[in-house]
Design a protein around this motif. Structure first.
Motif, PDB file in Angstrom:
ATOM      1  N   VAL A 181      51.364 -17.078  34.849  1.00  0.00           N
ATOM      2  CA  VAL A 181      51.399 -17.773  36.137  1.00  0.00           C
ATOM      3  C   VAL A 181      52.732 -18.494  36.225  1.00  0.00           C
ATOM      4  O   VAL A 181      53.030 -19.368  35.399  1.00  0.00           O
ATOM      5  CB  VAL A 181      50.240 -18.781  36.284  1.00  0.00           C
ATOM      6  N   SER A 182      53.542 -18.121  37.200  1.00  0.00           N
ATOM      7  CA  SER A 182      54.859 -18.738  37.356  1.00  0.00           C
ATOM      8  C   SER A 182      54.851 -19.668  38.553  1.00  0.00           C
ATOM      9  O   SER A 182      54.152 -19.442  39.542  1.00  0.00           O
ATOM     10  CB  SER A 182      55.939 -17.657  37.532  1.00  0.00           C
ATOM     11  N   GLY A 183      55.632 -20.716  38.441  1.00  0.00           N
ATOM     12  CA  GLY A 183      55.724 -21.688  39.521  1.00  0.00           C
ATOM     13  C   GLY A 183      56.851 -22.657  39.243  1.00  0.00           C
ATOM     14  O   GLY A 183      57.767 -22.369  38.455  1.00  0.00           O
ATOM     15  N   LYS A 184      56.777 -23.814  39.871  1.00  0.00           N
ATOM     16  CA  LYS A 184      57.843 -24.796  39.710  1.00  0.00           C
ATOM     17  C   LYS A 184      57.245 -26.171  39.469  1.00  0.00           C
ATOM     18  O   LYS A 184      56.405 -26.648  40.236  1.00  0.00           O
ATOM     19  CB  LYS A 184      58.735 -24.810  40.956  1.00  0.00           C
ATOM     20  N   GLU A 185      57.671 -26.790  38.380  1.00  0.00           N
ATOM     21  CA  GLU A 185      57.283 -28.162  38.071  1.00  0.00           C
ATOM     22  C   GLU A 185      58.371 -29.103  38.553  1.00  0.00           C
ATOM     23  O   GLU A 185      59.408 -28.672  39.061  1.00  0.00           O
ATOM     24  CB  GLU A 185      57.060 -28.316  36.563  1.00  0.00           C
TER      25      GLU A 185
END
Length: 402
Positions: A155-159
């Motif tokens: 699961v890729s995303g942005k923190e």
């Protein structure tokens, strides 16, 4: 003389005798007689009294039989057999499943409003919640992409601190960070084949301004990313699939936000990308719509046309699409967003919203069908699932073959 009540081969409650004197032919014969179908489920046979003695099994053969159990039953075997628990956590069981070509699909899904991902067996008879991803609020509420390879769910995303790639390990039921891609990206295309995953295109995640043409390949055994040659066309909001032993990237938008009707595929034998002009010329495209909803079954490419709620199959020889009838969900309500359209082994999987009347709220419904490119209209089968109280808007969905 009183006959003994023999334990059947599929009953492990009293343990299994140990012996190392079985030939390869004997091992295969016992596996063939094992009462489990291709999905690892029981064939309905009941233990019976018999005048035979169960052959003693070696540790190796016992493990091969245990490996054929459905993934949804593994937790029971872990409580029964410490050695199986050790082999499961080390990943040895899944290596054996690959060697004997015994795989089953598991559906991982994140519905809107939920913090936990849900894991379903292929028949949606069981559901379990995964641990919450230990990330921050920015990641939880932001857009995410997902894909699976081997026994890993990504699961890729942005923190808050920047782009991040979380990895769930089926063996240990835990989340880990990384390994990160060579070029972190979002809104990219992805596809999997065996222990390898492919990603391409998307938007770079530093300033979210540059559209990428770069591509990478992930090896789930070495947990490493290797760069691939760049695509011919830069694109974001694109979709990917693996067909004919090639990685396809379809649709998307270019740097001027034009909808791309072309596709292209990467051939590992030649180490080159090949362009397919007008691949989506028969599919209405919308700037506000979702990336193309595509799935591969039996090496055939299917798409859900969200504008018309129709299923279509790609005719490779003529570079055209054939209609296969309507689908039983309302994909057109939000331009394809919130709908899960995936391959589930030899079936198509469709999850989305339906309602009985305008006065009732939309409900999450699950359908499958066995597609056939030669028919005019496919028959969809609704699956009754106890978890249909989840939101009908599906944020992410991935199917794992392990």
């Amino acid at each position: 003389m009183t006959s003994k009540k023999a334990l059947p081969v599929w009953s492990f409650g009293g343990g299994i005798c140990r012996s190392s004197h079985h030939s390869s032919a004997e091992k295969m014969r016992i596996l063939e007689l094992s009462p489990f179908d291709g999905n690892g489920s029981s064939l309905g046979q009941e233990p019976q009294d018999a005048d035979y003695v169960v052959p003693c099994l070696s540790d190796e053969l016992e493990t091969m039989i245990l490996a054929r159990f459905s993934i949804s039953e593994h937790w029971k075997l872990c409580c029964l057999n410490k050695r199986f628990l050790t082999q499961l956590k080390s990943g040895e069981i899944y290596k054996i499943r690959r060697e004997i070509r015994f795989k089953e699909p598991s559906v991982f899904m994140l519905a809107s409003g939920e913090r936990n991902w849900c894991a379903f067996d292929p028949h949606f008879m069981s559901c379990r919640k995964l641990p919450i991803i230990p990330s921050d609020y920015n990641f939880e509420c932001g857009d995410k992409e997902s894909f699976s390879v081997g026994t890993h769910l990504f699961v890729s995303g942005k923190e808050i601190d920047g782009p991040v790639l979380w990895r769930y390990k089926l063996e240990t039921n835990e989340w880990f960070k990384g390994p990160p891609m060579n070029n972190p990206r979002c809104l990219f295309a992805s596809a999997s084949c065996d222990i390898f995953a492919f990603v391409a295109g998307g938007l770079e995640t530093t300033n979210c301004t540059e559209i990428l043409s770069s591509a990478e390949k992930y090896n789930s055994e070495t947990q490493s990313w290797d760069p691939l040659p760049s695509m011919i066309q830069k694109r974001k909001f694109c979709s990917g699939c693996h067909m004919d032993n090639k990685f396809y990237v379809i649709g998307g938008q270019d740097e001027q936000k034009n909808e791309l009707t072309c596709g292209e595929f990467f051939d590992e034998e030649t180490n080159r990308w090949n362009l397919i002009p007008n691949m989506l010329k028969d599919i209405p495209l919308s700037p506000s719509g979702s990336p193309p909803l595509i799935a591969i079954v039996n090496n055939e490419l299917y798409t859900l046309d969200a504008s018309s709620n129709e299923l279509k199959v790609y005719l490779k020889g003529s570079n055209t699409w054939k209609k296969l009838g309507p689908v039983p969900v309302r994909a057109n309500d939000q331009g394809g967003w919130g709908v899960a359209f995936k391959s589930l082994g030899n079936e198509l999987l469709l999850i989305g919203a339906t309602c009985v009347s305008n006065s009732q709220r939309a409900l999450m419904t699950i359908y499958t069908c066995c597609p056939n490119p030669n028919v005019e209209k496919l028959q969809w089968r609704q699956i009754v699932c106890s978890s249909t109280n989840l939101s009908p808007f599906i944020r992410n969905c991935a199917v794992m073959l392990a």
